[in-house]
Design a protein around this motif. Structure first.
Motif, PDB file in Angstrom:
ATOM      1  N   PHE A 279      35.332 -17.598  63.958  1.00  0.00           N
ATOM      2  CA  PHE A 279      35.714 -18.999  64.053  1.00  0.00           C
ATOM      3  C   PHE A 279      37.103 -19.176  64.679  1.00  0.00           C
ATOM      4  N   LEU A 280      37.358 -18.419  65.747  1.00  0.00           N
ATOM      5  CA  LEU A 280      38.631 -18.558  66.443  1.00  0.00           C
ATOM      6  C   LEU A 280      38.585 -19.761  67.379  1.00  0.00           C
ATOM      7  N   LYS A 281      39.750 -20.208  67.816  1.00  0.00           N
ATOM      8  CA  LYS A 281      39.820 -21.413  68.641  1.00  0.00           C
ATOM      9  C   LYS A 281      39.084 -21.242  69.959  1.00  0.00           C
ATOM     10  N   ASP A 282      39.219 -20.047  70.570  1.00  0.00           N
ATOM     11  CA  ASP A 282      38.585 -19.807  71.861  1.00  0.00           C
ATOM     12  C   ASP A 282      37.123 -19.401  71.743  1.00  0.00           C
ATOM     13  N   SER A 283      36.691 -19.072  70.519  1.00  0.00           N
ATOM     14  CA  SER A 283      35.294 -18.647  70.326  1.00  0.00           C
ATOM     15  C   SER A 283      34.811 -19.139  68.967  1.00  0.00           C
ATOM     16  N   TYR A 284      34.870 -20.450  68.795  1.00  0.00           N
ATOM     17  CA  TYR A 284      34.579 -21.022  67.490  1.00  0.00           C
ATOM     18  C   TYR A 284      33.148 -20.745  67.039  1.00  0.00           C
ATOM     19  N   ASN A 285      32.212 -20.678  67.966  1.00  0.00           N
ATOM     20  CA  ASN A 285      30.800 -20.521  67.605  1.00  0.00           C
ATOM     21  C   ASN A 285      30.404 -19.077  67.349  1.00  0.00           C
TER      22      ASN A 285
ATOM     23  N   SER B 205      30.778 -15.762  65.078  1.00  0.00           N
ATOM     24  CA  SER B 205      31.193 -15.265  63.766  1.00  0.00           C
ATOM     25  C   SER B 205      30.306 -14.110  63.361  1.00  0.00           C
TER      26      SER B 205
END
Length: 289
Positions: free
Chosen positions: A231-237, A239
């Protein structure tokens, strides 16, 4: 069961007796001769003694008596009786034991007066006794207003030190604040001990290796929560499922645990929180009294 109860009672009484003797030493050997104060009801008693020259042994009993009665309703009658006996013991100690005046150096008085007072109160607490009723007052007040017990105790102490500053001078009040700080820190050390526990939560992609090291190398018990990381800002989708590891270590073991986790996963997310009391599990610790 009766033998175990009798043993615990004797140990509790020994703790309380030692605590009373230390408090008496702090009061008559350091604080009273130099017009210094502590926090709480003890500090209020010292202030009244200094302003009106009432006997300190009498003032301590009278000041704590309403709070002892309150403790019978707010906590339980057993605790109130033990607190009453401890306060009476302290009053007798102050009245009849001829403690010598140790020093008139203000810095030494403020530091070591606080340390010995903290040792005394802490030992009494380990025995289940109380030598100051301010916590009972805070507990009673906290149920009626939105402040926490710590905030109420802080407010009471601020009032005491402000009165001391006005009546006896700012330097005396400042030295007394140092006394209170030393006493409070010493109480924490005596009650919690050097083995203060910390809860550690670890979130890592190398959780399997970390679990093995914690159990097999450190000999710790662990609890696993199922979660997701990412769930990072650049790869929110994006996990991944992961095991969230929780364990409890002493303060002395904390650095070693962090080093082990960092070696296995430098990017692991680790956070700790202080645990005030523990029981059961695989922890080895002396029983609290």
């Amino acid at each position: 069961m009766k033998e175990l109860f009798a043993k615990h009672t004797i140990v509790d009484v020994l703790y309380a007796t030692a605590g009373i003797l230390f408090c008496g030493f702090a009061l008559k050997g350091f604080l009273v001769p130099n017009s210094f104060f502590d926090g709480g009801i003890t500090g209020l008693s010292l202030l009244l003694h200094e302003l009106y020259h009432w006997p300190i042994s009498v003032v301590i009993v009278v000041a704590n008596l309403p709070l002892i009665i309150m403790a019978g309703f707010q906590v339980n009658k057993g605790f109130a009786i033990k607190t009453f006996l401890a306060i009476i013991g302290l009053a007798l100690c102050l009245q009849f034991i001829p403690y010598p005046e140790i020093t008139s150096d203000k810095l030494l008085v403020s530091i070591f007066g606080g340390v010995f007072m903290g040792i005394g109160i802490g030992l009494a607490m380990r025995g289940g006794y109380a030598l100051d009723g301010v916590e009972v007052l805070a507990l009673y007040t906290g149920k009626r207003i939105s402040f926490t017990i710590s905030e109420i105790i802080l407010g009471i102490n601020i009032i005491i030190f402000l009165v001391a500053a006005v009546e006896l001078g700012l330097p005396t009040a400042l030295y007394s604040i140092l006394t209170y700080y030393c006493a409070s820190r010493t109480i924490n050390f005596v009650v919690e001990g050097i083995e203060e526990f910390n809860g550690v939560t670890i979130i890592s992609g190398q959780s399997e290796l970390i679990k093995e090291e914690l159990v097999m190398t450190l000999g710790k018990g662990i609890t696993i929560y199922k979660g997701e990381r990412g769930f990072l800002k650049d790869s929110y989708n994006i996990s991944q499922p992961c095991d969230i590891v929780f364990t409890v270590v002493t303060r002395l073991e904390l650095r070693r645990l962090k080093n082990i986790v960092h070696e296995l996963d430098p990017k692991a997310f680790v956070f700790t929180n202080v645990i005030k009391e523990t029981a059961g599990g695989v922890l080895s610790r002396h029983a609290r009294h």
